[in-house]
Design an enzyme around this catalytic site. Structure first.
Site, PDB file in Angstrom:
ATOM      1  N   HIS A 189       0.810  -1.217   0.000  1.00 42.59           N
ATOM      2  CA  HIS A 189       0.000   0.000   0.000  1.00 42.59           C
ATOM      3  C   HIS A 189       0.842   1.265   0.000  1.00 42.59           C
ATOM      4  O   HIS A 189       0.519   2.246  -0.645  1.00 42.59           O
ATOM      5  CB  HIS A 189      -0.930   0.006   1.221  1.00 42.59           C
ATOM      6  CG  HIS A 189      -2.179  -0.763   0.986  1.00 42.59           C
ATOM      7  ND1 HIS A 189      -2.709  -1.627   1.911  1.00 42.59           N
ATOM      8  CD2 HIS A 189      -2.995  -0.801  -0.077  1.00 42.59           C
ATOM      9  CE1 HIS A 189      -3.799  -2.162   1.419  1.00 42.59           C
ATOM     10  NE2 HIS A 189      -3.998  -1.682   0.217  1.00 42.59           N
ATOM     11  N   GLU A 431      -5.289 -12.261 -23.560  1.00 43.54           N
ATOM     12  CA  GLU A 431      -4.224 -12.455 -22.574  1.00 43.54           C
ATOM     13  C   GLU A 431      -3.845 -13.920 -22.397  1.00 43.54           C
ATOM     14  O   GLU A 431      -3.150 -14.262 -21.454  1.00 43.54           O
ATOM     15  CB  GLU A 431      -4.575 -11.783 -21.248  1.00 43.54           C
ATOM     16  CG  GLU A 431      -5.964 -12.024 -20.723  1.00 43.54           C
ATOM     17  CD  GLU A 431      -6.278 -11.222 -19.450  1.00 43.54           C
ATOM     18  OE1 GLU A 431      -5.395 -10.557 -18.890  1.00 43.54           O
ATOM     19  OE2 GLU A 431      -7.442 -11.295 -19.011  1.00 43.54           O
ATOM     20  N   ASP A 455      -0.620 -10.757 -18.372  1.00 37.13           N
ATOM     21  CA  ASP A 455      -0.933 -12.186 -18.365  1.00 37.13           C
ATOM     22  C   ASP A 455      -0.435 -12.891 -19.622  1.00 37.13           C
ATOM     23  O   ASP A 455       0.032 -14.026 -19.551  1.00 37.13           O
ATOM     24  CB  ASP A 455      -2.443 -12.412 -18.219  1.00 37.13           C
ATOM     25  CG  ASP A 455      -2.866 -12.313 -16.769  1.00 37.13           C
ATOM     26  OD1 ASP A 455      -2.185 -12.908 -15.909  1.00 37.13           O
ATOM     27  OD2 ASP A 455      -3.854 -11.624 -16.480  1.00 37.13           O
ATOM     28  N   CYS A 502      -3.726  -2.982 -22.705  1.00 41.83           N
ATOM     29  CA  CYS A 502      -3.858  -2.394 -21.374  1.00 41.83           C
ATOM     30  C   CYS A 502      -2.880  -3.009 -20.375  1.00 41.83           C
ATOM     31  O   CYS A 502      -2.909  -2.701 -19.199  1.00 41.83           O
ATOM     32  CB  CYS A 502      -5.291  -2.514 -20.880  1.00 41.83           C
ATOM     33  SG  CYS A 502      -5.879  -4.202 -20.841  1.00 41.83           S
TER      34      CYS A 502
HETATM   35  C1  PEP Z   1      -3.040  -7.877 -18.109  1.00 40.14           C
HETATM   36  O1  PEP Z   1      -3.057  -9.067 -17.814  1.00 40.14           O
HETATM   37  O2  PEP Z   1      -2.188  -7.356 -18.862  1.00 40.14           O
HETATM   38  C2  PEP Z   1      -4.049  -6.965 -17.537  1.00 40.14           C
HETATM   39  C3  PEP Z   1      -4.131  -5.712 -17.929  1.00 40.14           C
HETATM   40  O3  PEP Z   1      -4.862  -7.458 -16.563  1.00 40.14           O
HETATM   41  P1  PEP Z   1      -4.414  -7.658 -15.029  1.00 40.14           P
HETATM   42  O4  PEP Z   1      -3.055  -7.015 -14.849  1.00 40.14           O
HETATM   43  O5  PEP Z   1      -5.465  -6.986 -14.222  1.00 40.14           O
HETATM   44  O6  PEP Z   1      -4.393  -9.129 -14.903  1.00 40.14           O
HETATM   45 MG    MG Z   2      -4.811  -9.895 -16.894  1.00 40.66          MG
END
Ligand code: PEP
Ligand code: MG
Length: 574
Positions: A189, A431, A455, A502
């Site tokens: 945190h 992913e 992922d 993302c």
């Molecule tokens: C990812 O896997 O790149 C993603 C954006 O999702 P998270 O990091 O929440 O698993």
């Molecule tokens: Mg992910």
């Protein structure tokens, strides 16, 4: 010059004198008491006082840091309201005639041990929260006021064994020019709060508190995690120049706030943000990002005692959509499982949680919860530019089933006469290697893809994203990952489906040019990286980067690719 290596958890350059935050030693005596009821009353009073302090801290953090971060203190209050904990302490006082300090310490030590032994990073770090709350209680029981950081008179680098969220939230950005801790990591945190406050920080530097004293000079770079103690003239000069460059960089990027993310050959791309709660939207607006490319909706489900209701979720999604006005907001349906567990959900213990009942798999098992969320998203879609996507699809039927459930929810809203956007775009996260290989088939059934590299890397390379033992193998530059990304983008474009990214790779300055060349349409990231990525996009042309991307795909190793990108004359790194 020699340096110590920790984990860089919040970027920026710090040069200054040490303020050593020593933990106030509270002596806890093992006493036998006569009157348990009196002791229980002391316990109750200390809980009340602590709750009051936490409420004040919550309000302070809400104003100075943000809602998401302030929620740490709601979590702390929840610890103080935990029936099991209170009952266990009371029982020790009543049956063993122990003083409250001793009883409390014994009980919380048990809880801390339990959390520390969990093999889930997120839950492991909750042990820190219990420790923080216990210390607060002990201080209140002994009448010790804690204002060590508030007392800071001169700007300084705070060095501590560990900083509790309470410490970090009280930090005054003008006084704390950086901090270094022995414990903690990127997801603790205090690191999250440091990044929000944009205070440079290094964690995980064991032994640092015994290697420096009050007033010692230190210099460090919060991205690299290298800490120099008693830096010589040359090192100080080097850091001062680095700091100047860093600040110039920030200023230059700031000037791009109102410019578009447009390549040199005039292709308009989108630079969006990842958020975890409606409170994060303020920073997205501050950076003038083009939208929200990933709303990790599962965070609405965490740090609480039960599932959020349809109404609560609807309010959260609607608030985000309205704040973003006409800009797109991509809500990802909840991605629970893996490293993200819910304390109120009795999750079966799995050998490999990342390969287990996670994300869409969990939703398809708990259709009731899934439908509640879909209703909330659809209802909110009437109030802004909302799009929706499913996480971790790996099997074709998962998409078919998820879309079918979505249709059922739409139908019932229609029957109830509730408004929603009939044309809301529906996409999926890319992913898993399976989804990447079947991208051409998936592309026929969605409006967009969003590549989750965090992922995709771990599943493609079979390297656990949280395991430090194999972290040297976890690389976005691995050609297998880059080939997968290329395959996804090409397959999508054949079907006129747009593609975003993302995962963390979307804001990696060395990869941005490659992704431009591969044809990525949208880049989504932490708000702190938006302006830098915009700058990168404006320095490059898609046509030129196409050739770079083609060359990159011919290499066999991640190292070769990284070196190639670092030394390529056509790539402009700041
Ligand atoms: C990812 O896997 O790149 C993603 C954006 O999702 P998270 O990091 O929440 O698993
Ligand atoms: Mg992910």
């Amino acid at each position: 010059m020699d340096f110590l290596k920790g984990v860089g958890v919040s970027p920026g350059i710090a040069i200054g004198r040490v303020f050593l935050k020593e933990d106030i030693a509270i002596e806890i005596k093992n006493e036998t008491i006569q009157n348990p009821e009196e002791e229980i009353k002391r316990f109750k009073d200390a809980i009340e006082k602590s709750k009051q302090q936490l409420q004040e801290l919550y309000e302070y953090a809400l104003k100075k840091v943000g809602k998401h971060e302030a929620q740490v203190f709601t979590a702390h209050t929840m610890i103080l309201e935990d029936e099991e904990l209170i009952e266990k302490v009371n029982e020790k006082i009543r049956t063993e005639f122990k003083n409250v300090e001793w009883a409390l310490k014994e009980v919380t030590d048990e809880f801390i041990k339990l959390f520390e032994e969990m093999d889930n990073e997120y839950l492991k770090e909750r042990a820190l929260d219990i420790r923080d709350v216990t210390l607060r209680m002990l201080r209140n029981l002994s009448g010790i006021e804690d204002h060590s950081l508030v007392l800071l008179k001169e700007p300084a680098v705070v060095v501590a064994k560990d900083l509790t969220p309470s410490d970090t939230a009280q930090m005054d950005k003008d006084k704390v020019i950086g901090f270094i801790t022995e414990e903690g990591g990127k997801t603790s945190h205090s690191a999250i709060i440091a990044r929000s406050l944009e205070i440079p920080a290094v964690a995980g530097l064991s032994g640092i508190t015994s290697q420096v004293k009050h007033g010692d000079m230190v210099a460090f770079d919060g991205s690299e995690g290298k800490v120099y103690i008693h830096p010589d003239e040359k090192t100080i000069k080097h850091f001062k120049e680095k700091k100047e460059r860093y600040e110039q960089r920030i200023q230059l990027f700031e000037q791009l706030k109102n410019s578009e993310a447009i390549t040199k050959d005039n292709i308009r791309l989108e630079v969006a943000c990842n958020i975890g709660s409606p409170a994060d939207v303020d920073r997205v607006i501050e950076k003038n990002a083009d939208g929200i490319g990933l709303f990790r909706s599962e965070f609405l489900y965490m740090n609480r005692n039960d599932f959020p209701s349809e109404e609560e979720q609807f309010d959260a999604y609607k608030t985000v959509a309205q704040k973003m006005k006409e800009k797109p907001v991509v809500i990802r349906t909840f991605d629970i499982g893996g490293d993200k567990e819910l304390s109120y959900l009795d999750f079966p213990k799995e050998m490999n949680p990342f390969l287990g009942c996670r994300a869409i798999r969990f939703c398809l098992e708990r259709i009731d919860l899934f439908k509640t969320q879909l209703r909330a998203i659809l209802r909110a879609s009437a109030f802004g530019n909302i799009k929706m996507m499913f996480p971790m699809i790996s099997i074709f039927d998962e998409l078919v089933q998820a879309k079918q459930i979505l249709e059922e929810v739409k139908e019932s809203l229609r029957n109830e006469g509730i408004a929603f956007n009939e044309k809301m775009e529906v996409g999926m996260m890319m992913e898993t290697p399976s989804a990447a290989l079947l991208a051409d088939l998936f592309a026929k059934h969605v409006d967009f893809f969003s590549i989750g590299t965090n992922d995709l890397i771990q599943y493609t390379l079979a390297v656990d994203r949280l395991n430090p033992h194999v972290s040297h193998l976890y690389s976005p530059y691995n050609p297998s990952v880059l080939r997968s990304i290329k395959n996804i983008i090409d397959a999508a474009h054949k079907e006129n489906v747009w593609v975003g990214m993302c995962g963390e790779a979307a804001s990696d300055p060395k990869l941005v040019p490659v992704l431009i060349g591969m044809g990525l349409d949208e880049f989504s990231m932490n708000p702190a990286s938006v302006l830098e990525v915009k700058w990168m996009i404006r320095q490059h042309s898609r046509e030129e980067m196409k050739a770079v991307a083609e060359q990159v795909l011919k290499f066999a190793t991640a190292d070769e690719i990284e070196r190639f990108l670092e030394s390529n004359d056509n790539i402009h790194l700041f």
